[in-house]
Design an enzyme around this catalytic site. Sequence first.
Site, PDB file in Angstrom:
ATOM      1  N   CYS A  42     -52.685 -13.041 -93.649  1.00 34.14           N
ATOM      2  CA  CYS A  42     -53.747 -12.722 -92.699  1.00 34.14           C
ATOM      3  C   CYS A  42     -55.007 -12.296 -93.458  1.00 34.14           C
ATOM      4  CB  CYS A  42     -53.294 -11.595 -91.761  1.00 34.14           C
ATOM      5  SG  CYS A  42     -54.597 -10.993 -90.671  1.00 34.14           S
ATOM      6  N   ASP A  55     -77.945 -29.209 -63.206  1.00 31.15           N
ATOM      7  CA  ASP A  55     -76.634 -28.632 -63.504  1.00 31.15           C
ATOM      8  C   ASP A  55     -76.542 -27.232 -62.910  1.00 31.15           C
ATOM      9  OD1 ASP A  55     -74.141 -28.832 -64.534  1.00 31.15           O
ATOM     10  OD2 ASP A  55     -74.696 -28.458 -66.616  1.00 31.15           O
ATOM     11  N   LYS A  58     -80.041 -34.966 -61.959  1.00 28.96           N
ATOM     12  CA  LYS A  58     -78.829 -34.256 -61.522  1.00 28.96           C
ATOM     13  C   LYS A  58     -78.840 -32.871 -62.179  1.00 28.96           C
ATOM     14  CE  LYS A  58     -73.826 -34.793 -61.103  1.00 28.96           C
ATOM     15  NZ  LYS A  58     -73.449 -33.522 -61.750  1.00 28.96           N
ATOM     16  N   CYS A  95     -50.831 -13.939 -86.885  1.00 28.88           N
ATOM     17  CA  CYS A  95     -50.502 -12.691 -87.567  1.00 28.88           C
ATOM     18  C   CYS A  95     -49.716 -11.835 -86.588  1.00 28.88           C
ATOM     19  CB  CYS A  95     -51.782 -11.961 -87.993  1.00 28.88           C
ATOM     20  SG  CYS A  95     -51.475 -10.294 -88.639  1.00 28.88           S
ATOM     21  N   GLU A 133     -83.179 -39.433 -58.997  1.00 30.69           N
ATOM     22  CA  GLU A 133     -83.432 -37.993 -59.039  1.00 30.69           C
ATOM     23  C   GLU A 133     -82.612 -37.365 -60.168  1.00 30.69           C
ATOM     24  OE1 GLU A 133     -83.008 -36.202 -55.023  1.00 30.69           O
ATOM     25  OE2 GLU A 133     -82.700 -38.286 -54.391  1.00 30.69           O
ATOM     26  N   CYS A 178     -55.416  -8.198 -92.640  1.00 31.62           N
ATOM     27  CA  CYS A 178     -54.464  -7.143 -93.023  1.00 31.62           C
ATOM     28  C   CYS A 178     -53.515  -7.553 -94.133  1.00 31.62           C
ATOM     29  CB  CYS A 178     -53.659  -6.701 -91.801  1.00 31.62           C
ATOM     30  SG  CYS A 178     -52.480  -7.937 -91.206  1.00 31.62           S
ATOM     31  N   LYS A 212     -73.815 -40.168 -65.602  1.00 30.13           N
ATOM     32  CA  LYS A 212     -73.618 -39.004 -66.460  1.00 30.13           C
ATOM     33  C   LYS A 212     -74.133 -39.297 -67.865  1.00 30.13           C
ATOM     34  CE  LYS A 212     -71.635 -35.805 -65.141  1.00 30.13           C
ATOM     35  NZ  LYS A 212     -70.231 -35.483 -64.867  1.00 30.13           N
ATOM     36  N   TYR A 214     -82.535 -31.604 -51.745  1.00 33.82           N
ATOM     37  CA  TYR A 214     -82.608 -33.057 -51.873  1.00 33.82           C
ATOM     38  C   TYR A 214     -82.004 -33.847 -50.722  1.00 33.82           C
ATOM     39  CZ  TYR A 214     -78.031 -31.756 -53.718  1.00 33.82           C
ATOM     40  OH  TYR A 214     -76.799 -31.184 -53.878  1.00 33.82           O
ATOM     41  N   CYS A 249     -52.672  -4.775 -87.190  1.00 37.07           N
ATOM     42  CA  CYS A 249     -53.751  -5.479 -87.877  1.00 37.07           C
ATOM     43  C   CYS A 249     -55.081  -4.937 -87.376  1.00 37.07           C
ATOM     44  CB  CYS A 249     -53.643  -6.972 -87.589  1.00 37.07           C
ATOM     45  SG  CYS A 249     -54.927  -7.980 -88.355  1.00 37.07           S
TER      46      CYS A 249
END
Length: 674
Positions: A415, A128, A126, A431, A124, A418, A321, A233, A436
């Site tokens: 940065c 999510d 799986k 920064c 079956e 600034c 998986k 299920y 800023c």
Amino acid sequence: MRPPKSYTFCVRDSVSQRISELRDRVREANRRYFIDQAPTISDATYDALLRELRDLEAERPDLVTPDSPTQVVGAQPQASFETVTHPAPMLSLDNAFNQADLEAFEARIRRTLASDDAVEYVIEPKVDGLSVNLYYRCGVLVWAATRGNGVAGEDVTENLRAVRGLPARLRAPVTIEVRGEVYLSREEFDRINAGRERDGLPLFRNPRNAASGTVRHIDPSIPAGRNLEAFFYSVGTPASTGVLGQWELLDWLEEVGFRVNEERQRMIGIAAFSETLSRWEARRASLPYGVDGIVVKVDRFRLQDELGSTARAPRWAIAYKFPAEEIVTRLVDIVLQVGRTGKVTPVAALEPVSLEGTVVARATLHNPGFVAAKDLRIGDSVVIRKAGGIIPEVVRVVVEQRPPGVASYRFPTACPECGSTLMQDGANLRCLNPDCSVQLKERLRHLASRTALDVEGLGPRTLELLISCGLVTAIPDLFDLDFSQLVELEGLAEISARNLLNQLESAKTRPLARWLVAFGLPHVGAQKAERLARVFGSFQALRAASTDELAAVPDIGPTIAQGVASTLRHRDMIRLIDTLEARGVRPAPVEAVGRPRSLMGVTVVLTGALSQPRAAIKARLESLGARVASSVSSKTTYLVAGAEPGRKLVRAESLGVEVIDEVQLESILSQVAE
């Protein structure tokens, strides 16, 4: 008086230490996943941690405890919902990651059954989503609950009444538990996120988290407005259905009114699985819902009963998986993003490519060390995937496709927003200029939040107005606002304007800990801010504290201390605090307890019914420098046990942690106080 000899940690072997570390990490991941719906690690990382823990416990069965994550399922239910006990436990599934794992699974089955006969399996998808359990009495739905910890879950009946595929009344008058998976389709997920984006709300990260958050929303109107769907299920007691196996059970569920997944098949022996897997991996992206693997179950219930279960998972089923899908694209640019705290995060701008059903054009590069370790260069061909099926990440560079003459990437020293000099903060660049521009809106939003100064009326819309009209260009400007300015803003009535000014005035004397949170000091949340405020008592004392003095505060340590010290001594932060004080900001005084010395390095856990309020005991311990933790680990020094101590006592004894009562604790505290 000298403190008791047991102040030092017990010596434990490396395996015991590693098991304890793994348990703590898995428990934290469970809490983030099941309770917060905000996972911090990928599924693959979680699976690897759990597998290592299971292997180590197999080597050392004497260290297995009843509360180990290998022995329990999920996480405790949220207190905001009523708790429902499942009549039959909702177990989890063990995982397989390759054909060898599946062959080992089948070999164990044959050993247990003492047979070489081929076993028939049901395959079956799986899905999510979020696992749920429904209870029907005489064919009528009585309650619906989440998995929770496998023994008890949260009552979410009202939230699930509108779910497609979930009948309120069955076509047969049976009393039974039915298990299934509630999910959001890819299309519905995109619709919900589009609406949240229009409303200025944070987007859901993936359909699984969105479904989990929707099912567990405290307002039933929210799930009613989202098109949740479900597949079912299994049942709690298969014998009550009168069918003989899983394949027939799915047909039975459909007959009585449940929606079951048509994407299922039978298989004789695990050897045939590779062909099935190839078909599924080719189809998974085309399905209208997320699928992260395939569940393999022994078909016949008679054999399932003979195989039995562990405390955590059945021995007759396993979840294969899927590996993360990987694809090659081109690194077009490395863009630097400046966050609220000033952290500069490099982001990969990618040539857009379809990956697991969505178009990916960006991926985080974490920090400069990540870029250097991968040797990422603009123009490279790179392999990307979604970590845990969620977050796009760069896996590696396809070096053989690198264009000639491509230079290594060099991070700027200023940065990008600034121009302030960037500071190294551990693995990150930061920064430290609080004014800023790109940080301003998020800083102000954080400053006004409930965890910081809790300024009612200073929401995103109001902040947008204040910034766009130029009334607020830096944090101190908030405290220069006057009534005549505010009432001129569109949508801000006189009462709202006066209330906002009153709130801002009150904020000036909020406790020091809230101001420390508001400043967004690196790695300092509410708890650490409270500890710093209690120890130092004022801005001035904090600013004057050495890095060693800061590091001596429980839960701070040298890394956080360095970040706090650098931030508070930066010229821009000094200017900000001075300017705020000139505007009348005077955090509520805190009686400093001084640098903790006597119980430094001691970790205490409280359990059971105690004669004094826990808050009082905790405050007293922390005032002497101890750390009070909520769970027992290998780093725990003492477990203080009252009446009916529960599982913490079992865990403490298994780890060799010293267990004391309140009389012994009082003796220790009295000796230290002397």
